[in-house]
Design a protein around this motif. Structure first.
Motif, PDB file in Angstrom:
ATOM      1  N   PHE A 218       0.783  -1.129  -0.134  1.00 54.58           N
ATOM      2  CA  PHE A 218      -0.048  -0.143   0.100  1.00 54.58           C
ATOM      3  C   PHE A 218       0.940   1.186  -0.090  1.00 54.58           C
ATOM      4  O   PHE A 218       2.271   1.016   0.388  1.00 54.58           O
ATOM      5  CB  PHE A 218      -0.886   0.099   1.331  1.00 54.58           C
ATOM      6  N   TRP A 219       0.162   2.448  -0.367  1.00 56.53           N
ATOM      7  CA  TRP A 219       0.733   3.843  -0.364  1.00 56.53           C
ATOM      8  C   TRP A 219       0.191   4.453   0.883  1.00 56.53           C
ATOM      9  O   TRP A 219      -1.063   4.078   0.946  1.00 56.53           O
ATOM     10  CB  TRP A 219       0.668   4.443  -1.566  1.00 56.53           C
ATOM     11  N   ASP A 222      -2.175   9.571  -1.599  1.00 53.58           N
ATOM     12  CA  ASP A 222      -2.999   9.316  -2.529  1.00 53.58           C
ATOM     13  C   ASP A 222      -2.426   9.960  -3.938  1.00 53.58           C
ATOM     14  O   ASP A 222      -2.517  11.195  -3.952  1.00 53.58           O
ATOM     15  CB  ASP A 222      -4.546  10.041  -2.488  1.00 53.58           C
ATOM     16  N   ARG A 228      -5.728   2.000  -7.324  1.00 54.85           N
ATOM     17  CA  ARG A 228      -5.653   1.518  -6.211  1.00 54.85           C
ATOM     18  C   ARG A 228      -6.923   1.583  -5.309  1.00 54.85           C
ATOM     19  O   ARG A 228      -7.743   2.468  -5.464  1.00 54.85           O
ATOM     20  CB  ARG A 228      -4.486   2.508  -5.441  1.00 54.85           C
ATOM     21  N   LYS A 230      -8.809   2.237  -1.637  1.00 55.12           N
ATOM     22  CA  LYS A 230      -8.705   2.866  -0.440  1.00 55.12           C
ATOM     23  C   LYS A 230      -9.294   2.018   0.618  1.00 55.12           C
ATOM     24  O   LYS A 230     -10.123   1.441   0.509  1.00 55.12           O
ATOM     25  CB  LYS A 230      -9.370   4.127  -0.501  1.00 55.12           C
ATOM     26  N   ASP A 239      -7.041   5.647   6.421  1.00 56.57           N
ATOM     27  CA  ASP A 239      -6.845   4.730   5.203  1.00 56.57           C
ATOM     28  C   ASP A 239      -5.579   4.940   4.372  1.00 56.57           C
ATOM     29  O   ASP A 239      -4.835   6.016   4.625  1.00 56.57           O
ATOM     30  CB  ASP A 239      -7.983   5.580   4.278  1.00 56.57           C
ATOM     31  N   TRP A 241      -3.775   3.531   0.610  1.00 53.02           N
ATOM     32  CA  TRP A 241      -4.375   3.080  -0.685  1.00 53.02           C
ATOM     33  C   TRP A 241      -3.569   1.595  -1.353  1.00 53.02           C
ATOM     34  O   TRP A 241      -2.154   1.713  -1.537  1.00 53.02           O
ATOM     35  CB  TRP A 241      -3.976   4.161  -1.977  1.00 53.02           C
ATOM     36  N   TYR A 242      -4.181   0.574  -1.337  1.00 52.69           N
ATOM     37  CA  TYR A 242      -3.954  -0.826  -1.630  1.00 52.69           C
ATOM     38  C   TYR A 242      -3.429  -0.920  -3.044  1.00 52.69           C
ATOM     39  O   TYR A 242      -4.308  -0.309  -3.747  1.00 52.69           O
ATOM     40  CB  TYR A 242      -4.764  -1.658  -0.958  1.00 52.69           C
TER      41      TYR A 242
END
Length: 529
Positions: A218-219, A222, A228, A230, A239, A241-242
């Protein structure tokens, strides 16, 4: 037909290319499915001396790759081992590999206990200073090993880097920390404090299938990519971003992160059965994959599993994703899968090795074998593998020309094409680390292959084997990579120090929570009973 330089002149289909291996060193049974429990070279002093030299020289590459002030290894270094040729980046995997390689060097007798302790302590202290994603305890994918800066610009070309938490890379860092803590009590508190803060449940999506699967990573920012996803899988309170994908294939290297998550109680045990051995072969929904599998449905821990296998040269093999040695055999450097899962991994690991040997020596006539992601001798980095041993329909290939085989799937109107002949394969690329991964399962064959790669291509330098060789053109990638050298050192630690890598890692949660899962399963490649 391509003629090998010094290897086997001819190999019968049943002999598995071991005719040229001394009987005392290897046998056909080594790669025909007999589980290997530990690799004992003490009865063969000649082999032990050879392995000892390989270990000594490989460790020299780590000494050269590591920045003395920080204790972090660079990702790679030139074959001349000059400090100025170190890469300007490193990863969590590289750091984990350096930690376990330091332990292996100590246990083999290449360095003393005090030096090993100081090296580990410096590295672990530096890891404690790295910026990480605090809510999950996970580390970013790329750092500068000198300044410790999280990279946002790639040092080699100035391209943007979007900081990312990788489930695979954090799994290997956690493995190195766990091993170091067990191997050296004086660094245990610092190493455990970092590792125990790493929550692998943050990658686990329970809603994916019956057993759940882990995301690629994940990041925490965003970057506007609509693919990606969420979310927050572990109650981080924020949250992330996967990646759009999960790791759905079972026989791949991300399973180490899964094992650690299960062992730590962060991921439920049913997840072990939540990924695909093969995709189901009783429907055309998956007919884009490599070949039609055969198998049957079984249930473990309340999860329905299609126990499928692919047919390859008379073998039934549970494939990796791309068909590479690294995917199949890096994890058992640390976890005794073939003994805990005697009816699954114990059959499959030797078959993967056998398949690689037959591909290199018989199917393609390269004269050499060992296909796994590595440096590309022509430049850059590339995935290599045996296409037919992979699950992906566009899997890894073994030559520079990317020769693959579109196999038929008659029930789904996929005509396919005949298997390529040996003459249709091109410039095959082998990487020495693949032979070291095979050392447990076919020691004589692996040593002979390494000897020929070394001697026929001048593919050996001050830091051990160079990273990769293209066997037809003779091109050699004369660099050393931390990851690949780390696999070599782990294999040699096991071979020369009584399976030390495994002995440090498996006590506790892995034995208590993962071993019982492996004991249940029967692969389609294994006889029942």
């Amino acid at each position: 037909m391509r003629i090998p330089r010094t290897l086997l002149a001819a190999v019968s289909a049943g002999a598995l290319a071991l005719a040229a291996v001394p009987a005392a060193s290897s046998s056909e049974a080594e790669v025909r499915g007999a589980p290997a429990t530990s690799l004992d070279t003490t009865s063969n002093p000649g082999e032990r001396r050879v392995l000892g030299k390989y270990a000594r020289d490989t460790w020299r590459s780590f000494e050269a790759m590591t920045v003395p002030r920080t204790g972090l290894p660079a990702d790679n270094i030139a074959g001349n081992l000059r400090a100025g040729t170190r890469s300007g980046f490193t990863s969590p995997t590289n750091i984990g590999a350096y930690l376990w390689s330091t332990v292996a060097a100590r246990d083999i007798g290449l360095i003393g206990p005090r030096e090993a302790r100081h090296r580990m302590a410096r590295t672990i202290a530096t890891v404690g200073k790295l910026e990480k994603h605090e809510p999950s305890g996970q580390f970013y994918n790329w750092y500068d090993p000198r300044t410790l800066e999280k990279l946002r610009t790639w040092p080699e070309n100035g391209n943007e880097v979007q900081p990312f938490m990788s489930s695979v890379d954090n799994g290997w860092l956690a493995t190195g920390l766990l091993l170091a803590a067990r191997a050296e009590p004086r660094v245990a508190a610092a190493a455990d404090a970092i590792r125990e803060d790493m929550d692998f449940g943050c990658y686990y999506n329970e809603a994916e299938g019956q057993g759940g699967q882990i995301r690629g990573g994940f990041w925490d920012e965003d970057f506007g990519d609509p693919v990606r996803v969420k979310g927050d899988y572990c109650g981080m309170g924020e949250d992330v971003w996967y990646t759009g994908h999960h790791y759905g294939a079972f026989n791949t290297e991300p399973r180490m992160a899964s094992y650690l998550g299960i062992a730590g109680g962060q991921i439920p045990q049913k997840h072990y059965f939540g990924t695909f051995r093969t995709f189901p072969g009783d429907t055309c929904d998956w007919s884009w994959t490599e070949a039609q599998p055969t198998g049957e449905w079984r249930t473990y821990e309340g999860v329905e599993v299609y126990e499928g296998a692919l047919d390859y040269r008379g073998m039934k093999v549970v494939p990796t994703w791309g068909g590479s040695m690294f995917e199949a055999l890096m994890v058992p450097l640390f976890v005794p899968e073939e003994t805990w899962g005697a009816r699954s991994w114990g059959v499959n690991h030797p078959l993967n090795v056998r398949g690689q040997i037959e591909h290199g020596l018989q199917e393609t006539d390269y004269g050499y074998w060992g296909f796994s992601p590595s440096n590309n001798p022509a430049g850059g980095y590339r995935e290599y593998g045996v296409d037919a041993l992979g699950l992906d329909g566009a899997g890894y290939t073994s030559d520079q020309e990317r020769t693959d085989w579109d196999q038929p799937w008659e029930e789904c109107d996929r005509e396919g094409e005949p298997a390529p002949t040996a003459e249709e394969y091109g410039d095959g690329v082998v990487t020495p680390h693949a032979s070291f991964l095979a050392l447990r399962y076919a020691p004589g064959a692996a040593l002979r292959n390494l000897e020929n790669i070394r001697d026929d291509f001048r593919a050996y330098g001050k830091g051990g084997f160079y990273d990769a060789v293209a066997v037809e053109s003779g091109q050699v990638s004369r660099r050393y990579l931390s990851l690949d050298q780390g696999m070599v050192m782990a294999a040699l630690g096991n071979a020369l120090a009584g399976d030390d890598m495994r002995d440090y890692v498996v006590p506790g949660g892995l034995t208590e929570k993962v071993k019982p899962l492996m004991e249940q399963e029967v692969f389609s490649s294994a006889p029942r009973g």
